[in-house]
Design a protein around this motif. Sequence first.
Motif, PDB file in Angstrom:
ATOM      1  N   VAL A 136     -12.781  -3.046   3.149  1.00 53.24           N
ATOM      2  CA  VAL A 136     -12.330  -4.221   2.465  1.00 53.24           C
ATOM      3  C   VAL A 136     -10.682  -4.249   2.874  1.00 53.24           C
ATOM      4  O   VAL A 136     -10.011  -5.293   3.091  1.00 53.24           O
ATOM      5  N   LEU A 137      -9.932  -2.946   2.592  1.00 51.38           N
ATOM      6  CA  LEU A 137      -8.622  -2.986   2.971  1.00 51.38           C
ATOM      7  C   LEU A 137      -8.189  -3.421   4.538  1.00 51.38           C
ATOM      8  O   LEU A 137      -7.275  -4.221   4.865  1.00 51.38           O
ATOM      9  N   MET A 138      -9.204  -2.838   5.224  1.00 51.98           N
ATOM     10  CA  MET A 138      -9.141  -3.274   6.749  1.00 51.98           C
ATOM     11  C   MET A 138      -9.222  -4.751   6.897  1.00 51.98           C
ATOM     12  O   MET A 138      -8.493  -5.426   7.521  1.00 51.98           O
ATOM     13  N   GLY A 139      -9.972  -5.420   6.067  1.00 51.64           N
ATOM     14  CA  GLY A 139     -10.229  -6.920   6.399  1.00 51.64           C
ATOM     15  C   GLY A 139      -9.028  -7.659   5.863  1.00 51.64           C
ATOM     16  O   GLY A 139      -8.514  -8.637   6.191  1.00 51.64           O
ATOM     17  N   ILE A 140      -8.440  -6.998   4.786  1.00 56.97           N
ATOM     18  CA  ILE A 140      -7.227  -7.669   4.347  1.00 56.97           C
ATOM     19  C   ILE A 140      -6.000  -7.552   5.270  1.00 56.97           C
ATOM     20  O   ILE A 140      -5.311  -8.399   5.276  1.00 56.97           O
ATOM     21  N   ALA A 141      -5.927  -6.368   5.701  1.00 57.93           N
ATOM     22  CA  ALA A 141      -4.998  -6.224   6.931  1.00 57.93           C
ATOM     23  C   ALA A 141      -5.149  -6.914   7.994  1.00 57.93           C
ATOM     24  O   ALA A 141      -4.157  -7.672   8.581  1.00 57.93           O
ATOM     25  N   ALA A 142      -6.358  -7.392   8.345  1.00 55.66           N
ATOM     26  CA  ALA A 142      -6.845  -8.208   9.536  1.00 55.66           C
ATOM     27  C   ALA A 142      -6.286  -9.562   9.150  1.00 55.66           C
ATOM     28  O   ALA A 142      -5.587 -10.288   9.937  1.00 55.66           O
ATOM     29  N   LYS A 143      -6.442 -10.009   7.769  1.00 51.10           N
ATOM     30  CA  LYS A 143      -6.050 -11.377   7.473  1.00 51.10           C
ATOM     31  C   LYS A 143      -4.734 -11.608   7.447  1.00 51.10           C
ATOM     32  O   LYS A 143      -4.172 -12.357   7.830  1.00 51.10           O
ATOM     33  N   LEU A 144      -3.571 -10.570   7.098  1.00 50.03           N
ATOM     34  CA  LEU A 144      -2.433 -10.523   7.005  1.00 50.03           C
ATOM     35  C   LEU A 144      -1.959 -10.428   8.438  1.00 50.03           C
ATOM     36  O   LEU A 144      -1.054 -11.165   8.768  1.00 50.03           O
TER      37      LEU A 144
END
Length: 148
Positions: A136-144
């Motif tokens: 999930v954090l990786m997905g957030i980082a990708a979005k950023l």
Amino acid sequence: MQASWLFLAMAAAAGILMAVQGSLNGALSKVIGVLEGNFILHGVGLAVVALLLFALGLGKGDFSRAGEAPWYLYLGGVINVAIIYGVMFSIAKIGAGQATTAIITGQLAMALVVDWLGLFGLEQTPMTWGRGLGLVLMGIAAKLLLVN
């Protein structure tokens, strides 16, 4: 299973090389085309592996056992063409940073599924809350990273 620093360093080096390779492949596709570049890259790769195996004798495997492998394990060759095509196409269109962000996010998500299910004869690794949260954090980082 705890990964040794050597193996993690080798994986990180492969990741660095993948980013360089993708950028080179994307640039090549702009010059000669995606499928044409893919063809040439596979030819160059075949020549390098042939040199390592046959001229330098670096292989430690056994070609005579090729028939023992399940048929689906050979799909990696087909998938490799699709991967290189996708990398060449996406980097040429949206740039190395954005394409690599999407590539790594997808790669990590699928790798966790492969480990969780123990696919392709790999050791099954439980999907823990920590791994799920990491994804999930990786997905957030990708979005950023993808925000313009």
